[in-house]
Design a protein around this motif. Structure first.
Motif, mmCIF file in Angstrom:
data_model
loop_
_atom_site.group_PDB
_atom_site.id
_atom_site.type_symbol
_atom_site.label_atom_id
_atom_site.label_comp_id
_atom_site.label_asym_id
_atom_site.label_seq_id
_atom_site.Cartn_x
_atom_site.Cartn_y
_atom_site.Cartn_z
ATOM 1 N N ARG A 1 0.788 -1.140 0.083
ATOM 2 C CA ARG A 1 -0.150 0.005 0.121
ATOM 3 C C ARG A 1 0.845 1.479 0.315
ATOM 4 N NH1 ARG A 1 -5.602 -0.434 1.312
ATOM 5 N NH2 ARG A 1 -6.220 -2.710 1.925
ATOM 6 N N PHE A 2 1.889 1.061 1.065
ATOM 7 C CA PHE A 2 2.807 2.410 0.902
ATOM 8 C C PHE A 2 3.314 2.628 -0.477
ATOM 9 C CE2 PHE A 2 6.539 5.099 1.726
ATOM 10 C CZ PHE A 2 6.025 6.195 2.638
ATOM 11 N N ALA A 3 3.895 1.598 -1.183
ATOM 12 C CA ALA A 3 4.731 1.799 -2.495
ATOM 13 C C ALA A 3 3.543 2.318 -3.330
ATOM 14 C CB ALA A 3 5.166 0.389 -2.892
ATOM 15 N N ASN A 4 2.336 1.769 -3.400
ATOM 16 C CA ASN A 4 1.135 2.583 -4.227
ATOM 17 C C ASN A 4 1.034 3.955 -3.758
ATOM 18 O OD1 ASN A 4 0.364 0.435 -5.964
ATOM 19 N ND2 ASN A 4 -0.304 -0.792 -4.429
ATOM 20 N N GLY B 1 3.132 10.455 -7.587
ATOM 21 C CA GLY B 1 3.956 10.934 -8.635
ATOM 22 C C GLY B 1 5.638 10.447 -8.347
ATOM 23 N N LEU B 2 5.775 9.741 -7.100
ATOM 24 C CA LEU B 2 7.131 9.386 -6.989
ATOM 25 C C LEU B 2 7.335 8.156 -7.518
ATOM 26 C CD1 LEU B 2 6.607 10.331 -3.286
ATOM 27 C CD2 LEU B 2 8.519 11.435 -4.389
ATOM 28 N N GLU B 3 8.752 8.209 -8.314
ATOM 29 C CA GLU B 3 9.216 7.240 -9.134
ATOM 30 C C GLU B 3 10.632 6.644 -8.577
ATOM 31 O OE1 GLU B 3 7.343 5.972 -11.600
ATOM 32 O OE2 GLU B 3 6.020 7.718 -11.624
ATOM 33 N N LYS B 4 10.811 5.373 -9.404
ATOM 34 C CA LYS B 4 12.136 4.936 -8.960
ATOM 35 C C LYS B 4 13.144 5.962 -9.047
ATOM 36 C CE LYS B 4 15.152 1.489 -11.077
ATOM 37 N NZ LYS B 4 15.487 0.698 -12.097
ATOM 38 N N GLY B 5 14.116 5.692 -7.746
ATOM 39 C CA GLY B 5 15.065 6.706 -7.579
ATOM 40 C C GLY B 5 15.013 7.938 -6.986
ATOM 41 N N ASP B 6 13.608 8.310 -6.609
ATOM 42 C CA ASP B 6 13.362 9.672 -5.780
ATOM 43 C C ASP B 6 13.808 9.318 -4.335
ATOM 44 O OD1 ASP B 6 12.075 10.965 -8.025
ATOM 45 O OD2 ASP B 6 10.483 10.601 -7.739
ATOM 46 N N LEU C 1 10.324 -0.022 4.174
ATOM 47 C CA LEU C 1 10.242 -1.053 3.147
ATOM 48 C C LEU C 1 9.433 -0.961 2.078
ATOM 49 C CD1 LEU C 1 9.693 -3.736 6.055
ATOM 50 C CD2 LEU C 1 11.838 -3.517 4.588
ATOM 51 N N GLY C 2 8.299 -0.183 2.125
ATOM 52 C CA GLY C 2 7.484 0.435 1.258
ATOM 53 C C GLY C 2 8.224 1.212 -0.126
ATOM 54 N N THR C 3 9.085 2.007 0.514
ATOM 55 C CA THR C 3 10.117 2.988 -0.292
ATOM 56 C C THR C 3 11.049 2.359 -1.015
ATOM 57 O OG1 THR C 3 9.879 4.790 1.523
ATOM 58 C CG2 THR C 3 11.772 4.742 -0.225
ATOM 59 N N LEU C 4 11.595 0.797 -0.552
ATOM 60 C CA LEU C 4 12.398 0.168 -1.220
ATOM 61 C C LEU C 4 11.500 -0.654 -2.205
ATOM 62 C CD1 LEU C 4 14.584 -0.977 1.941
ATOM 63 C CD2 LEU C 4 15.398 0.533 0.084
ATOM 64 N N LYS C 5 10.516 -1.058 -1.850
ATOM 65 C CA LYS C 5 9.900 -1.844 -2.745
ATOM 66 C C LYS C 5 9.466 -1.034 -4.085
ATOM 67 C CE LYS C 5 7.082 -5.285 -0.635
ATOM 68 N NZ LYS C 5 5.571 -5.781 -0.518
ATOM 69 N N ALA C 6 9.159 0.396 -3.936
ATOM 70 C CA ALA C 6 8.698 1.079 -5.206
ATOM 71 C C ALA C 6 10.060 1.752 -5.852
ATOM 72 C CB ALA C 6 8.142 2.357 -4.543
ATOM 73 N N GLY C 7 11.454 1.068 -5.457
ATOM 74 C CA GLY C 7 12.730 1.457 -5.995
ATOM 75 C C GLY C 7 13.030 2.882 -5.598
ATOM 76 N N ALA D 1 -6.823 4.067 0.769
ATOM 77 C CA ALA D 1 -7.415 4.129 -0.633
ATOM 78 C C ALA D 1 -6.411 3.533 -1.350
ATOM 79 C CB ALA D 1 -7.553 5.575 -0.798
ATOM 80 N N ALA D 2 -5.343 3.068 -0.828
ATOM 81 C CA ALA D 2 -4.180 2.471 -1.977
ATOM 82 C C ALA D 2 -4.527 0.706 -1.891
ATOM 83 C CB ALA D 2 -2.986 2.627 -1.306
ATOM 84 N N ASN D 3 -4.164 0.242 -3.183
ATOM 85 C CA ASN D 3 -4.347 -1.002 -3.480
ATOM 86 C C ASN D 3 -3.278 -1.731 -2.514
ATOM 87 O OD1 ASN D 3 -3.867 -3.716 -4.897
ATOM 88 N ND2 ASN D 3 -5.456 -2.754 -6.528
ATOM 89 N N ASP D 4 -3.636 -3.067 -2.250
ATOM 90 C CA ASP D 4 -2.476 -3.684 -1.437
ATOM 91 C C ASP D 4 -1.774 -4.832 -2.197
ATOM 92 O OD1 ASP D 4 -4.492 -5.574 -1.849
ATOM 93 O OD2 ASP D 4 -5.162 -6.238 0.079
ATOM 94 N N THR D 5 -1.818 -4.565 -3.461
ATOM 95 C CA THR D 5 -0.940 -5.371 -4.366
ATOM 96 C C THR D 5 -0.096 -4.433 -5.212
ATOM 97 O OG1 THR D 5 -2.685 -5.450 -6.089
ATOM 98 C CG2 THR D 5 -2.791 -7.154 -4.452
ATOM 99 N N PHE D 6 1.134 -4.982 -5.225
ATOM 100 C CA PHE D 6 2.041 -4.216 -5.822
ATOM 101 C C PHE D 6 3.197 -5.089 -6.626
ATOM 102 C CE2 PHE D 6 6.131 -1.356 -5.912
ATOM 103 C CZ PHE D 6 5.532 -0.352 -6.593
#
Length: 589
Positions: free
Chosen positions: A97-100, A106-111, A128-134, A204-209
């Protein structure tokens, strides 16, 4: 030389919490050291099968996929005493959810995503969600004042931060306009002034990523360490570091799947991330997280109630437990404890002997740095402990004592020769740079060695012994404090003309920050001004960094180039030899 036998003899099986039996790791250190390779260690993590990996996948997702989703990953204990369990499966959903949430903003890989929180579940989920999102995760210590926060966010070009309404109003709101890269502020308990209510966003976020597949050398973590001069250094670590985090958690801290593990370090510091989040979760333990600060009775009660098997804490806390006396531990059933370790600064021999007498096992000291990313030298579960020694190098780590002789760096092989502690580069968690400071980074390496800046000795049996720091860095209660940062804050006060800061020994904290201040014309030393300066420093820096003692001086010893001689201040404070003062320009005792 006093030597304590290993806490568990290598021939004795260890009874794990689930009733199964396991033997202490590395019963034959020499054999394990000779046979170890980082390539083999890399096979102990999953990766994605194509050469890519992600720390968050190793810490959470792979355990769920392997059928361990029902195991408790985090047991969080609130200040009031109530607790919350988060299973590995729940942690997977929350970090997804946090990654979503990041993606939705609008936060992308590397931010770069920063945290400014106490030990709350939101912090661990965000990491951990931050790392999941790259994205790159950078934790800040919640006791920092606005100026240390701003400097670290400026250097790291922070794009987002997660914090609380209270911390936002007190420390971030006033500096937000000075941070042009900061696009998003998440508040865990509401929203105000163009911030985002994280709870609402999570709901509000999806729990799959789909976890980002990261290349081993892509940046994962940014930690800051203060230098003795200049601004803080942003230390860059990559996803490949997880190989070392996982291996050292097992080898140095004896972590085993199913353990109940308590690392008391705050994630605002590197220990609280490397060994307070990554290493324990990759080794599939149940982590204890206590929101409250140190309290003797609370700590002993927590160890007993939670049946903690592995405990990783700091010398300052150990000295405070010693001060309370061994009798404070006696009412509590601590028989579940299998291994205890210490980190943050050298552990004095008296503390090791005291712990052995009190807990029937010693605290195992170890050595590493923000720059090394993980434990490099340690006292292991199956080895005898020499109180005061940092232990022996981990498998995969080649350590030496070096010195410059005749312009050449040479390894010192004579037992107990004092020199700089150095490591052969190449381990997975080694820093990959100081952010925006390539020249400064390159100075750490010479003639095939990483130079730690610490002075040490190695005895005839291969045990390493800490001697002292090679610079002016202050270590207070496990916190690294750069004198320049404290001096700069003091100089902001209208009455201060000069400031010099040193660390002086303290029985509890190891060192405390002491400042020497020269006033501008028109200002006179007084008790009221002293209180004003103390309050000013605490407001700017936070209580963890601000000086505990301030002394007025007419002038401070300086070189001809105007640099305040902290070395001389410290020598005079402690009654040590003053050494070469040929460059001294001005002086006023």
């Amino acid at each position: 030389m006093h030597t304590l036998r290993a806490a568990r003899m290598t021939s004795d099986p260890i009874i794990k919490p689930d009733g199964t039996r396991a033997r202490a790791n590395m019963p034959d250190y020499a054999k394990a050291y000779a046979a170890f390779s980082w390539a083999d260690a890399e096979r102990d993590i999953d990766g994605f099968g194509d050469g890519s990996l992600n720390i968050a996948h190793e810490a959470v997702d792979r355990h769920v996929a392997a059928g361990h989703g029902a195991q408790v990953a985090i047991r969080w204990i609130a200040k009031a005493g109530d607790s919350r369990d988060i299973t590995y499966s729940e942690l997977q959903d929350l970090t997804n959810r946090f990654a979503n949430v990041l993606r939705n903003q609008g936060l992308e890989k590397g931010d770069r995503v920063y945290s400014l929180l106490g030990r709350l579940p939101d912090l661990y989920i965000a990491a951990l969600g931050t790392l999941k999102a790259g994205c790159v995760f950078c934790p800040l210590f919640s006791a920092f004042g606005p100026e240390p926060i701003q400097s670290r966010m400026e250097i790291g070009q922070a794009n987002a931060i997660i914090t609380s309404s209270r911390l936002y109003r007190r420390k971030l709101k006033g500096i937000r306009g000075n941070l042009p890269d900061l696009r998003t502020v998440f508040l865990i308990d509401g929203d105000e002034d163009a911030t985002i209510d994280l709870n609402a966003a999570m709901n509000a976020a999806n729990d799959t990523f789909t976890t980002e597949r990261m290349q081993p050398e892509e940046t994962a973590l940014l930690h800051f360490t203060s230098g003795t001069t200049g601004k803080p250094k942003g230390v860059v670590h990559v996803h490949q570091a997880v190989v070392a985090h996982h291996a050292t958690g097992r080898l140095a801290l004896d972590l085993r799947p199913g353990d109940t593990y308590w690392c008391t370090a705050d994630p605002g510091w590197v220990t609280g991330t490397s060994y307070g989040i990554i290493a324990p979760l990759t080794n599939r333990v149940t982590m204890i997280i206590d929101e409250a600060e140190f309290d003797v009775d609370r700590w002993y009660a927590t160890l007993a109630r939670e049946a903690v098997t592995v405990w990783y804490t700091a010398p300052t806390a150990i000295r405070m437990l010693m001060k309370a006396g061994a009798s404070a531990a006696k009412p509590h059933d601590l028989t579940a404890l299998r291994f205890m370790a210490s980190v943050g600064e050298p552990l004095n021999p008296e503390a090791v002997i005291w712990s052995n007498n009190t807990f029937t096992m010693p605290f195992h000291d170890n050595w590493w740095q923000t720059e090394t990313g993980g434990i490099m030298i340690a006292n292991y579960a199956a080895m005898d402990v020499r109180p005061g020694s940092m232990g022996k190098p981990l498998p995969g780590i080649e350590a030496g004592i070096v010195a410059v002789e005749g312009g050449t760096l040479r390894e010192l092989t004579a037992p107990m020769a004092i020199g700089e502690l150095a490591l052969r580069p190449g381990w997975p968690s080694m820093m990959r740079g100081y952010l925006h400071e390539q020249a400064r980074y390159e100075k750490c390496f010479r003639d095939g060695w990483y130079l730690s800046g610490d002075l040490a000795m190695r005895d005839a049996d291969g045990y390493f012994w800490f001697v002292g720091r090679g610079d002016d860095l202050i270590k207070s209660a496990g916190h690294l404090i750069g004198p320049f940062e404290v001096e700069s804050a003091l100089l902001e006060h209208e009455a201060v003309a000069e400031a010099g800061v040193i660390g002086v020994p303290d029985e509890t904290a190891g060192e405390i920050v002491k400042a020497f201040v020269a006033l501008k014309p028109g200002f006179e030393a007084s008790e009221s001004l002293l209180l004003e300066l103390t309050g000013h420093a605490r407001k700017r820096l936070g209580p963890a960094v601000a000086p505990k003692e301030i002394v007025f001086r007419q002038n401070l010893p300086k070189t001809r180039s105007g640099k305040i001689m902290r070395r001389l201040l410290k020598a005079r404070e402690l009654g040590l030899p003053e050494g070469d003062i040929s460059t001294l320009e001005s002086d006023e005792r």
